[in-house]
Write an enzyme that holds these catalytic residues in place. Structure first.
Site, PDB file in Angstrom:
ATOM      1  N   ASN A  57       0.855  -1.176   0.000  1.00  0.00           N
ATOM      2  CA  ASN A  57       0.000   0.000   0.000  1.00  0.00           C
ATOM      3  C   ASN A  57       0.898   1.237   0.000  1.00  0.00           C
ATOM      4  O   ASN A  57       1.846   1.321   0.788  1.00  0.00           O
ATOM      5  CB  ASN A  57      -0.914  -0.011   1.221  1.00  0.00           C
ATOM      6  CG  ASN A  57      -1.876  -1.189   1.214  1.00  0.00           C
ATOM      7  OD1 ASN A  57      -2.398  -1.548   0.163  1.00  0.00           O
ATOM      8  ND2 ASN A  57      -2.093  -1.788   2.369  1.00  0.00           N
ATOM      9  N   HIS A  83       6.713  -1.022   3.692  1.00  0.00           N
ATOM     10  CA  HIS A  83       6.527  -2.425   4.085  1.00  0.00           C
ATOM     11  C   HIS A  83       5.793  -3.188   2.998  1.00  0.00           C
ATOM     12  O   HIS A  83       4.987  -2.629   2.262  1.00  0.00           O
ATOM     13  CB  HIS A  83       5.762  -2.538   5.408  1.00  0.00           C
ATOM     14  CG  HIS A  83       4.451  -1.809   5.446  1.00  0.00           C
ATOM     15  ND1 HIS A  83       4.371  -0.448   5.643  1.00  0.00           N
ATOM     16  CD2 HIS A  83       3.177  -2.235   5.311  1.00  0.00           C
ATOM     17  CE1 HIS A  83       3.113  -0.069   5.642  1.00  0.00           C
ATOM     18  NE2 HIS A  83       2.355  -1.127   5.421  1.00  0.00           N
TER      19      HIS A  83
HETATM   20  P1  5GP Z   1      -0.717  -0.535   5.709  1.00  0.00           P
HETATM   21  O1  5GP Z   1      -2.181  -0.187   5.650  1.00  0.00           O
HETATM   22  O2  5GP Z   1       0.107   0.634   6.160  1.00  0.00           O
HETATM   23  O3  5GP Z   1      -0.221  -1.163   4.444  1.00  0.00           O
HETATM   24  O4  5GP Z   1      -0.618  -1.692   6.781  1.00  0.00           O
HETATM   25  C1  5GP Z   1      -0.218  -1.494   8.101  1.00  0.00           C
HETATM   26  C2  5GP Z   1      -0.344  -2.834   8.795  1.00  0.00           C
HETATM   27  O5  5GP Z   1       0.322  -2.739  10.029  1.00  0.00           O
HETATM   28  C3  5GP Z   1      -1.780  -3.269   9.102  1.00  0.00           C
HETATM   29  O6  5GP Z   1      -2.040  -4.523   8.481  1.00  0.00           O
HETATM   30  C4  5GP Z   1      -1.818  -3.360  10.630  1.00  0.00           C
HETATM   31  O7  5GP Z   1      -2.586  -4.454  11.100  1.00  0.00           O
HETATM   32  C5  5GP Z   1      -0.354  -3.506  10.991  1.00  0.00           C
HETATM   33  N1  5GP Z   1       0.015  -2.941  12.280  1.00  0.00           N
HETATM   34  C6  5GP Z   1      -0.313  -1.722  12.770  1.00  0.00           C
HETATM   35  N2  5GP Z   1       0.238  -1.533  13.976  1.00  0.00           N
HETATM   36  C7  5GP Z   1       0.950  -2.658  14.239  1.00  0.00           C
HETATM   37  C8  5GP Z   1       1.752  -3.058  15.368  1.00  0.00           C
HETATM   38  O8  5GP Z   1       1.934  -2.353  16.350  1.00  0.00           O
HETATM   39  N3  5GP Z   1       2.333  -4.300  15.304  1.00  0.00           N
HETATM   40  C9  5GP Z   1       2.155  -5.122  14.215  1.00  0.00           C
HETATM   41  N4  5GP Z   1       2.759  -6.308  14.248  1.00  0.00           N
HETATM   42  N5  5GP Z   1       1.411  -4.771  13.146  1.00  0.00           N
HETATM   43  C10 5GP Z   1       0.817  -3.550  13.172  1.00  0.00           C
END
Ligand code: 5GP
Length: 119
Positions: free
Chosen positions: A91, A104
């Site tokens: 994303n 990521h």
């Molecule tokens: P994005 O929407 O930025 O691509 O995804 C962020 C991801 O990070 C989400 O799937 C969410 O569940 C995960 N996430 C957010 N905070 C944390 C955290 O503190 N620890 C872990 N392991 N994952 C997290």
């Protein structure tokens, strides 16, 4: 784009908050997503401070990019989903739905992942 050193993945990298680590090398840290969407849901992050894919592609070294790309595949093999298949999601920015501003890749598998994009 400037990097926010207080984002949650920066804190994980600094060891200020815990993670369920599945892989680490010189360039990469990978850990289980806190809210897994499938049986396997791993987040792979570079150790360098890159905001998003655009930033990583433009500014990371060739060694970081190669190491990151190979680590993603190695983690999928390590988790046993290389033959059944998986989806990589990156994303990026507002329209991409990026929540955490540290680059990521999501590795998602262990069950069918479903439609590529919801309408
Ligand atoms: P994005 O929407 O930025 O691509 O995804 C962020 C991801 O990070 C989400 O799937 C969410 O569940 C995960 N996430 C957010 N905070 C944390 C955290 O503190 N620890 C872990 N392991 N994952 C997290």
């Amino acid at each position: 784009m400037s990097y926010d050193r207080e984002n949650i993945f920066a804190k994980i990298l600094r060891g200020e908050i815990p993670c369920d680590k599945v892989y680490e090398d010189a360039h990469v840290l990978a850990f289980n997503d806190i809210n897994p969407r499938r049986p396997v849901h791993v987040l792979v992050i570079p150790k360098g401070n890159y905001v998003c894919h655009d930033d990583f592609a433009a500014h990371a070294s060739d060694a970081e990019i190669a190491g990151f790309t190979r680590a993603v595949a190695a983690i999928a093999r390590q988790r046993g989903i290389d033959e059944s298949g998986y989806r990589l999601i990156v994303n990026t920015g507002d329209h991409g739905g990026q929540e955490v501003p540290h680059y990521h890749v999501h590795i998602i598998g262990g069950a069918p992942v479903g439609a590529m994009v919801s309408d």
